[in-house]
Design an enzyme around this catalytic site. Sequence first.
Site, PDB file in Angstrom:
ATOM      1  N   PRO A 134      28.994 -45.819 -21.831  1.00 20.44           N
ATOM      2  CG  PRO A 134      30.981 -45.176 -20.798  1.00 20.44           C
ATOM      3  CD  PRO A 134      30.139 -44.924 -22.023  1.00 20.44           C
ATOM      4  CB  SER A 135      25.960 -45.330 -17.306  1.00 16.58           C
ATOM      5  OG  SER A 135      27.077 -45.295 -16.446  1.00 16.58           O
ATOM      6  NE  ARG A 136      21.109 -50.926 -20.917  1.00 20.29           N
ATOM      7  CZ  ARG A 136      21.363 -51.747 -21.944  1.00 20.29           C
ATOM      8  NH1 ARG A 136      22.505 -52.406 -21.982  1.00 20.29           N
ATOM      9  NH2 ARG A 136      20.490 -51.901 -22.905  1.00 20.29           N
ATOM     10  CG  LEU A 137      23.696 -42.728 -19.665  1.00 16.96           C
ATOM     11  CD1 LEU A 137      24.369 -41.652 -18.824  1.00 16.96           C
ATOM     12  CD2 LEU A 137      22.179 -42.568 -19.632  1.00 16.96           C
TER      13      LEU A 137
END
Length: 194
Positions: free
Chosen positions: A171-174
Amino acid sequence: MLIPPDPIQRFADVFERARQAIPVDPNAVVVATVDADGRPSARVVLLKDFDRRGFVFFTNHESRKGRELLGQPFAALCFYWQPLDEQVRVEGRVEVVSPEEADAYFHSRARGSQVGAWASLQSRPLGSREELENRVEDVEKRYAGVEVPRPPHWSGFRVVPDRIEFWHARPSRLHDRHVYLRDGEGWRAQMLYP
């Protein structure tokens, strides 16, 4: 998070999950090459084997990718399995597989694919579909009732990895990114920023 020490075993584990999740061509992989001028080219091929020596696919050595790999023997592979949110990138030098490996795989293929390997002047201009169909008919006649031999211009390439990167979406490009770099006979692993 501990990074698994063996990238080949890690690839085998991810690839098995992909085979279970993707019913058609989970072995599809983008292979990127460069020509003598450094101009890149990419296309999808099918991975046919992998082991500690590298990742193998087969093609016509007179095709664009074949000529590029013979002239500039380095390649990059990119696997992406959307249902798993996983990507694996492989980079390394390229070597031609042994004639025995090429023969074994060629003779495991369907006869139509064997005939096609002779009939297709892969990557060259084609005047019409009829021209291709006539070439197929000629090859069928030439090998009627006998085993189709492997063409001398058709074989496999093995990408011998010196870099393997695993990417897993978060998630959140992490995202999780781990790279393995060849270190002598072994591997050195490290995390990368997403």
